[in-house]
Design an enzyme around this catalytic site. Structure first.
Site, PDB file in Angstrom:
ATOM      1  N   THR A  30      53.804  46.782  42.147  1.00 32.47           N
ATOM      2  CA  THR A  30      52.403  46.851  41.740  1.00 32.47           C
ATOM      3  C   THR A  30      51.592  46.022  42.721  1.00 32.47           C
ATOM      4  O   THR A  30      52.132  45.443  43.665  1.00 32.47           O
ATOM      5  CB  THR A  30      52.191  46.315  40.312  1.00 32.47           C
ATOM      6  OG1 THR A  30      52.235  44.881  40.331  1.00 32.47           O
ATOM      7  CG2 THR A  30      53.263  46.829  39.349  1.00 32.47           C
ATOM      8  N   CYS A  31      50.299  45.944  42.477  1.00 30.83           N
ATOM      9  CA  CYS A  31      49.444  45.120  43.336  1.00 30.83           C
ATOM     10  C   CYS A  31      49.811  43.643  43.244  1.00 30.83           C
ATOM     11  O   CYS A  31      49.484  42.868  44.146  1.00 30.83           O
ATOM     12  CB  CYS A  31      47.975  45.300  42.953  1.00 30.83           C
ATOM     13  SG  CYS A  31      47.340  46.959  43.249  1.00 30.83           S
ATOM     14  N   ASN A  32      50.469  43.257  42.168  1.00 34.58           N
ATOM     15  CA  ASN A  32      50.702  41.836  41.912  1.00 34.58           C
ATOM     16  C   ASN A  32      52.170  41.437  41.847  1.00 34.58           C
ATOM     17  O   ASN A  32      52.473  40.275  41.596  1.00 34.58           O
ATOM     18  CB  ASN A  32      50.036  41.435  40.592  1.00 34.58           C
ATOM     19  CG  ASN A  32      48.551  41.686  40.605  1.00 34.58           C
ATOM     20  OD1 ASN A  32      47.888  41.413  41.591  1.00 34.58           O
ATOM     21  ND2 ASN A  32      48.028  42.227  39.515  1.00 34.58           N
ATOM     22  N   ASN A  50      46.659  47.165  30.419  1.00 30.88           N
ATOM     23  CA  ASN A  50      47.441  48.364  30.107  1.00 30.88           C
ATOM     24  C   ASN A  50      48.125  48.972  31.324  1.00 30.88           C
ATOM     25  O   ASN A  50      49.148  49.639  31.196  1.00 30.88           O
ATOM     26  CB  ASN A  50      46.538  49.418  29.457  1.00 30.88           C
ATOM     27  CG  ASN A  50      46.071  48.996  28.080  1.00 30.88           C
ATOM     28  OD1 ASN A  50      46.859  48.512  27.275  1.00 30.88           O
ATOM     29  ND2 ASN A  50      44.784  49.150  27.803  1.00 30.88           N
ATOM     30  N   GLY A  94      31.601  33.778  49.816  1.00 28.88           N
ATOM     31  CA  GLY A  94      32.189  32.464  49.619  1.00 28.88           C
ATOM     32  C   GLY A  94      33.660  32.456  49.966  1.00 28.88           C
ATOM     33  O   GLY A  94      34.322  33.502  49.921  1.00 28.88           O
ATOM     34  N   ASN A  95      34.169  31.286  50.338  1.00 28.84           N
ATOM     35  CA  ASN A  95      35.595  31.158  50.669  1.00 28.84           C
ATOM     36  C   ASN A  95      36.171  29.831  50.191  1.00 28.84           C
ATOM     37  O   ASN A  95      37.120  29.319  50.763  1.00 28.84           O
ATOM     38  CB  ASN A  95      35.813  31.332  52.181  1.00 28.84           C
ATOM     39  CG  ASN A  95      34.873  30.454  52.999  1.00 28.84           C
ATOM     40  OD1 ASN A  95      34.935  29.232  52.933  1.00 28.84           O
ATOM     41  ND2 ASN A  95      33.980  31.086  53.757  1.00 28.84           N
ATOM     42  N   GLY A  96      35.596  29.309  49.109  1.00 24.85           N
ATOM     43  CA  GLY A  96      36.069  28.054  48.545  1.00 24.85           C
ATOM     44  C   GLY A  96      37.128  28.253  47.483  1.00 24.85           C
ATOM     45  O   GLY A  96      37.769  29.307  47.397  1.00 24.85           O
ATOM     46  N   MET A  97      37.289  27.250  46.624  1.00 23.18           N
ATOM     47  CA  MET A  97      38.362  27.259  45.632  1.00 23.18           C
ATOM     48  C   MET A  97      38.227  28.403  44.635  1.00 23.18           C
ATOM     49  O   MET A  97      39.195  29.117  44.356  1.00 23.18           O
ATOM     50  CB  MET A  97      38.394  25.922  44.885  1.00 23.18           C
ATOM     51  CG  MET A  97      39.538  25.815  43.880  1.00 23.18           C
ATOM     52  SD  MET A  97      39.571  24.225  43.029  1.00 23.18           S
ATOM     53  CE  MET A  97      39.868  23.125  44.406  1.00 23.18           C
ATOM     54  N   ALA A 116      36.508  31.204  44.917  1.00 25.62           N
ATOM     55  CA  ALA A 116      36.681  32.481  45.614  1.00 25.62           C
ATOM     56  C   ALA A 116      38.163  32.763  45.860  1.00 25.62           C
ATOM     57  O   ALA A 116      38.618  33.912  45.746  1.00 25.62           O
ATOM     58  CB  ALA A 116      35.917  32.469  46.933  1.00 25.62           C
TER      59      ALA A 116
END
Length: 409
Positions: free
Chosen positions: A48-50, A95, A165-168, A170
């Site tokens: 899966t994606c994860n 689901n 953004g590229n912080g925590m 994000a």
């Protein structure tokens, strides 16, 4: 833990995201070749994606891709039940993962890669997934900011996402929107920071120079920066777009199509009150199904042992009927076979049902020791008996061999 029922090698977003990102690049054929090369004949591959999860019948082995987790038997089955129930997902109770588990099993089955043990485990997992959702409604309430954002986007947005953004915060949100389901563009003011962030997830990246153009080219705009002034002004709030502002102070000026951090906090508080109770309910359901599944697996293991004995009994039955027919040709052969078959079933039913009943009272480790000792000697005895009858050897050698094995046990 039961003996060699199923082994699981896995990578996922939660336990080691960096190694998972390397593993997820490889498709089904790659992982099936790995298993084939290690002599594995029966397996189910869940991609899966994860997560990348290899469920197979066999002993653990090392793979080239590092950072994996490896568990077996009841631990692996328990994990699969949690996956199917949605308790191991980014979005608790979702689901889609149940559908993916079902598809993975069906693919394995259609290719002849599933046996009765894997079939039992995956069919039970699918049933558990359905049961947990129908009994608890666990998928209806999320708690974490990233999972709530993911739910909002999944239900209301498109698939082209602009993440500013590229912080925590994000970095917590970014893994939820993996390719190919979503196309993500990361935007920021420092090109080096944005590039380094985006490359972790193989996302596109841009400088935030023309915000209106970026908004126009995306369906969902998520802002998660520490900017002291708004990045998106009210005039840029294009209709038909979904804006999610996670900045504090706000990154987006207020508008009808803007979901704020305060609104997400309210959703989280409301859902948190319901979630713990639902998870507890789900865990109880899974625990009950685990017990039932473990008992069924024990039954299958016992049946496997006695199937060899039934084969021996069938050989003896055939040969003894032939002897009897020579002495009493007037007796109907079909009636004689039916009688002999009935006697064998009734005699063997007692030890089979007794052993199954005893296994219910045994813990998995105790059953393991009992089963290993019993099956090893039992199979030797039956194999010797089969060789003796099928090879028409002297039955005295069978009696001697049996006596030796029984003394050894």
């Amino acid at each position: 833990m039961l003996m060699n029922i199923v082994t699981l090698i896995s990578w996922d977003f939660k336990r080691n995201n960096e190694s998972f990102q390397r593993a997820i690049i490889n498709g089904y054929d790659y992982w099936s070749r790995i298993l084939d090369d290690h002599g594995v004949e029966k397996y189910v591959i869940l991609l899966t994606c994860n997560r990348v999860e290899l469920y197979y019948r066999g002993d653990p082995f090392d793979v080239q891709e590092k950072g994996y987790n490896i568990i077996s038997d009841d631990m692996a089955i328990n994990h699969l039940f949690h996956v199917a129930a949605g308790l191991d997902s980014m979005s608790i109770g979702e689901n889609e993962v149940l559908k993916q588990v079902k598809q993975a099993y069906e693919k394995s089955s259609s290719m002849g890669k599933s046996d009765k043990f894997l079939s039992l485990i995956f069919q039970r997992a699918i049933s558990v997934g359905k049961l947990v959702r129908s009994k608890t409604g666990i998928g209806k309430g999320k708690v974490s900011i990233p999972s709530i954002v993911y739910d909002i986007v999944r239900k209301n947005g498109g698939n082209k996402i602009l993440l500013v953004g590229n912080g925590m915060l994000a970095s917590e949100i970014a893994p939820y929107f993996s390719y190919p389901q979503y196309k993500v563009t990361v935007a920021g003011r420092n090109i080096d920071h944005v590039r380094a962030f985006a490359e972790k997830y193989e996302y596109e990246y841009v400088l935030i120079n023309d915000i209106d153009s970026l908004i126009k080219n995306n369906d969902v705009i998520i802002t998660a920066t520490s900017s002291k002034t708004p990045i998106v002004e009210e005039r840029s709030l294009m209709p038909g777009k979904l804006f999610i502002d996670l900045g504090n102070p706000p990154n987006i000026e207020r508008g009808n199509n803007v979901i704020t951090l305060d609104e997400i906090y309210e959703i989280s508080k409301k859902n948190e009150m319901l979630r713990e109770e639902k998870i507890n309910q789900a865990e109880i359901l899974i625990e009950n199904e685990m017990k039932a599944t473990m008992n069924k697996i024990k039954d299958l293991m016992i049946d496997d042992i006695f199937s060899q004995f039934y084969r021996f009994a069938s050989v003896v039955q055939t040969m003894e009927i032939q002897k009897f027919r020579k002495m009493h040709p007037e007796v109907n052969e079909n009636d004689l076979e039916a009688l002999a078959h009935s006697i064998i079933n009734k005699i063997l039913n007692v030890p089979v049902t007794t052993l199954k009943a005893v296994s219910r009272s045994q813990g998995n480790s105790d059953f393991n020791r009992l089963f290993e000792s019993f099956s090893s000697n039992f199979n030797d005895i039956v194999s010797a008996a089969l060789q003796s009858y099928e090879g028409l050897r002297d039955t005295q050698s069978l009696r001697d061999r049996t006596r030796q094995l029984l003394q050894k046990s």
